[in-house]
Design an enzyme around this catalytic site. Structure first.
Site, short mmCIF file in Angstrom:
data_model
loop_
_atom_site.label_atom_id
_atom_site.label_comp_id
_atom_site.label_asym_id
_atom_site.label_seq_id
_atom_site.Cartn_x
_atom_site.Cartn_y
_atom_site.Cartn_z
CE LYS A 14 -2.23 -1.13 3.84
NZ LYS A 14 -1.66 -2.45 4.20
NE ARG A 89 -4.26 -1.67 10.09
CZ ARG A 89 -3.14 -1.10 9.60
NH1 ARG A 89 -3.15 0.14 9.20
NH2 ARG A 89 -2.05 -1.80 9.51
NE ARG A 123 7.09 -3.24 5.68
CZ ARG A 123 5.80 -3.01 5.68
NH1 ARG A 123 5.14 -2.89 4.54
NH2 ARG A 123 5.14 -2.91 6.80
NE ARG A 157 6.18 -0.62 9.98
CZ ARG A 157 4.95 -0.76 9.52
NH1 ARG A 157 4.62 -0.25 8.35
NH2 ARG A 157 4.05 -1.43 10.21
NE ARG A 168 2.34 -5.16 11.20
CZ ARG A 168 3.45 -4.92 10.50
NH1 ARG A 168 4.62 -5.44 10.90
NH2 ARG A 168 3.41 -4.18 9.44
P1 AMP Z 1 0.89 0.15 9.27
O1 AMP Z 1 2.06 1.07 9.10
O2 AMP Z 1 -0.32 0.60 8.50
O3 AMP Z 1 1.24 -1.29 9.00
O4 AMP Z 1 0.48 0.23 10.81
C1 AMP Z 1 1.39 -0.15 11.84
C2 AMP Z 1 0.62 -0.36 13.15
O5 AMP Z 1 -0.02 0.87 13.52
C3 AMP Z 1 -0.50 -1.38 13.07
O6 AMP Z 1 -0.04 -2.70 13.30
C4 AMP Z 1 -1.42 -0.90 14.18
O7 AMP Z 1 -0.90 -1.23 15.47
C5 AMP Z 1 -1.31 0.62 14.04
N1 AMP Z 1 -2.32 1.18 13.10
C6 AMP Z 1 -2.07 1.82 11.92
N2 AMP Z 1 -3.22 2.22 11.34
C7 AMP Z 1 -4.22 1.82 12.16
C8 AMP Z 1 -5.63 1.91 12.09
N3 AMP Z 1 -6.25 2.50 11.07
N4 AMP Z 1 -6.34 1.36 13.12
C9 AMP Z 1 -5.73 0.77 14.18
N5 AMP Z 1 -4.41 0.63 14.30
C10 AMP Z 1 -3.64 1.15 13.29
#
Ligand code: AMP
Length: 210
Positions: A14, A89, A123, A157, A168
């Site tokens: 994404k 989400r 990554r 990360r 996740r």
């Molecule tokens: P991402 O970078 O989108 O993979 O997000 C990393 C982490 O941030 C996720 O595993 C969640 O813990 C948190 N997170 C990011 N976006 C959301 C969301 N829209 N709702 C809930 N948790 C989120």
């Protein structure tokens, strides 16, 4: 104001695609993950609250996320809509979003579960411009030098490890994938096969957005 949602499991690409289609759409990328990581680094109350969920690979509570988005959407660059990456989400987040901005397209990037772990664990991103790379699938052209901005600083990360990825992925299947039907019923849901060359995926996304 019409926004786009980039939807899909962790590691689907994404963020990579958001960066590639930003110029064509003219919409800024709004990544809740990036916003939370910035809050964690800055040590804000939101960051401190969010970190325990992120480290465990769990979703941060809806009210925290919705408050972040409500603030972000007020900024000047969001006036013509935004490209959401990693939001919404959950169903409550999608419900809140429908009261905040019109969503014109949901782009669902699909990648089989079996491919996610290797995609996530290799990554890394440029520490200066945020361009996304991968040890095996998308390395920098010149080792140690960002293709986009030439920087030599990269970061990985904290939650991109095999243990957290499984949590996740579970959160995605249990809490996020039900959103697919919610958006499919609205007739704005486009499925894109994300298990291909990055350029082909970009082409398909741009066609879906026409
Ligand atoms: P991402 O970078 O989108 O993979 O997000 C990393 C982490 O941030 C996720 O595993 C969640 O813990 C948190 N997170 C990011 N976006 C959301 C969301 N829209 N709702 C809930 N948790 C989120």
């Amino acid at each position: 104001m019409e926004s786009i949602v980039l939807f899909g499991p962790p590691g689907a690409g994404k963020g990579t695609q958001a960066q590639r289609i930003m110029d064509s759409t003219g919409l800024p990328q709004v990544s809740t993950g990036d916003m939370l990581r910035a809050a964690v680094s800055a040590g804000t109350p939101t960051g401190i609250e969010a970190k325990k969920y992120m480290d465990a690979g769990q979703l941060v509570p809806d009210e925290v996320i919705i408050a972040l988005i409500k603030d972000r959407i007020q900024e000047a660059d969001a006036v013509n809509g935004v490209m959401f990456d990693g939001f919404p989400r959950t169903i409550p987040q999608a419900e809140a979003l429908s009261g905040i901005t019109e969503v014109s397209h949901v782009i669902a990037i699909e990648v089989p579960d079996g491919k996610i772990v290797e995609r996530i664990c290799g990554r890394y991103t440029c520490a200066d411009c945020g361009a996304v790379f991968h040890d095996s699938f998308n390395p920098t052209t010149v080792e140690g030098k960002c293709d986009s901005c030439g920087s030599g600083q990269f970061k990985r990360r904290a939650d991109d490890n095999a243990d957290t990825v499984m949590s996740r992925l579970n959160a995605y299947h249990e809490q996020t994938s039900p959103l697919a039907d919610w958006y499919r019923l609205k007739g704005i849901f486009h499925v894109i096969d994300g298990d291909r060359e990055i350029d082909h995926i970009t082409e398909d996304i741009l066609s879906a957005l026409k």
